[in-house]
Scaffold this motif. Sequence first.
Motif, PDB file in Angstrom:
ATOM      1  N   LEU A 243       0.811  -1.216   0.000  1.00 29.73           N
ATOM      2  CA  LEU A 243       0.000   0.000   0.000  1.00 29.73           C
ATOM      3  C   LEU A 243       0.846   1.268   0.000  1.00 29.73           C
ATOM      4  CD1 LEU A 243      -2.907   0.984  -0.007  1.00 29.73           C
ATOM      5  CD2 LEU A 243      -2.859   0.967   2.496  1.00 29.73           C
ATOM      6  N   GLU A 244       1.974   1.247   0.698  1.00 33.31           N
ATOM      7  CA  GLU A 244       2.798   2.450   0.754  1.00 33.31           C
ATOM      8  C   GLU A 244       3.541   2.714  -0.553  1.00 33.31           C
ATOM      9  OE1 GLU A 244       5.324  -0.928   2.497  1.00 33.31           O
ATOM     10  OE2 GLU A 244       3.234  -0.252   2.536  1.00 33.31           O
ATOM     11  N   VAL A 245       3.541   1.749  -1.442  1.00 30.45           N
ATOM     12  CA  VAL A 245       4.260   1.876  -2.716  1.00 30.45           C
ATOM     13  C   VAL A 245       3.316   2.167  -3.872  1.00 30.45           C
ATOM     14  CG1 VAL A 245       5.629   0.604  -4.417  1.00 30.45           C
ATOM     15  CG2 VAL A 245       6.166   0.410  -1.975  1.00 30.45           C
ATOM     16  N   VAL A 246       2.140   1.563  -3.865  1.00 32.72           N
ATOM     17  CA  VAL A 246       1.233   1.673  -5.002  1.00 32.72           C
ATOM     18  C   VAL A 246       0.776   3.119  -5.192  1.00 32.72           C
ATOM     19  CG1 VAL A 246      -0.925   1.235  -3.730  1.00 32.72           C
ATOM     20  CG2 VAL A 246      -0.744   0.568  -6.133  1.00 32.72           C
ATOM     21  N   THR A 247       0.679   3.516  -6.456  1.00 34.90           N
ATOM     22  CA  THR A 247       0.238   4.876  -6.794  1.00 34.90           C
ATOM     23  C   THR A 247      -1.103   4.803  -7.519  1.00 34.90           C
ATOM     24  OG1 THR A 247       1.302   4.900  -8.970  1.00 34.90           O
ATOM     25  CG2 THR A 247       2.648   5.587  -7.061  1.00 34.90           C
TER      26      THR A 247
ATOM     27  N   GLN B 137       1.084  -9.155  -0.913  1.00 35.38           N
ATOM     28  CA  GLN B 137       1.272  -7.751  -0.562  1.00 35.38           C
ATOM     29  C   GLN B 137       1.028  -6.793  -1.725  1.00 35.38           C
ATOM     30  OE1 GLN B 137       2.009  -6.652   2.684  1.00 35.38           O
ATOM     31  NE2 GLN B 137       1.429  -8.780   3.019  1.00 35.38           N
ATOM     32  N   ASN B 138       0.798  -7.325  -2.926  1.00 30.26           N
ATOM     33  CA  ASN B 138       0.584  -6.476  -4.093  1.00 30.26           C
ATOM     34  C   ASN B 138      -0.886  -6.052  -4.152  1.00 30.26           C
ATOM     35  OD1 ASN B 138       3.274  -6.630  -4.921  1.00 30.26           O
ATOM     36  ND2 ASN B 138       2.898  -8.556  -5.995  1.00 30.26           N
ATOM     37  N   VAL B 139      -1.139  -4.815  -3.773  1.00 30.47           N
ATOM     38  CA  VAL B 139      -2.499  -4.337  -3.554  1.00 30.47           C
ATOM     39  C   VAL B 139      -3.379  -4.441  -4.795  1.00 30.47           C
ATOM     40  CG1 VAL B 139      -3.883  -2.295  -2.998  1.00 30.47           C
ATOM     41  CG2 VAL B 139      -1.823  -2.805  -1.683  1.00 30.47           C
TER      42      VAL B 139
END
Length: 268
Positions: free
Chosen positions: A107-111, A159-161
């Motif tokens: 979540l902290e990485v996905v845009t 973990q890949n949203v």
Amino acid sequence: MGRLADKVAVVIGAGQSPGESIGNGRATALRFLEEGAFVLAVDRDIDSARETLKMSEQGASGEPFEADVRRVESLKQALDFAVSQWGRIDILHYNVGVSVGAGDGPLEVVTEDSFDVVMEVNLRGAVMAAKLVEPIMREQGSGVVLNVSSMSAIETSSQNVAYRASKAGMIAFTQQFALRNAEFGIRANAILPGRVETAMAVDTRARLTGASRDDIIAQRKTLIPLQGHVGTGWDVANAAVFLASEEAAFITGVSLPVDGGALVKIGW
């Protein structure tokens, strides 16, 4: 052989990412050809689709077609071509997907942009393809839609949203489509590959992370209960052949894991 004799199959995602391992879509197109189907090998990279057909002794029974699943008109052109070429569509196999290669992650990485790309390719493309093929199959009074989802849709450790959300949505849509079209003799099922050795799962990760192929394969293998067999695109393709064939004539709305038992461990 001959389990799909004279069937017309549209395989969306019949090419593959660069890499040493065969992808699910390419393997499925080859197995469909091997079982006697006419195959429209659809891919955004038409050279990759052509390469798939050249790998088969039955490649003359297929045609390559360039299409971008993010453009509905492009999908329509592919399906229209199949009907003009063979007069019908018996099988629609949707095997297009992106994840870390499109910027997906925790979540902290996905845009916003990476989320939209993953959802467009993985889920919206599948929905639009099914929408377009539905009237064709209803008029025929038969047809099979297969959507390649992922065990990530269910596995809580993913973990890949965007990828997980898109693949979970694909399962829900497949069930909805199956019920909506059951009275017309149309079946729809989802396939949930696990940690199979494909170009996207292994080679793409190796390029993006800098890890070696061997290390990635070894790490993934430790998470698979079933030992003695390395899962590959051929395992997913064989599941697709079964679900597309008359052997599965009374099966619709299911989600079939091809994962070496990984999903059995949920809750442990």
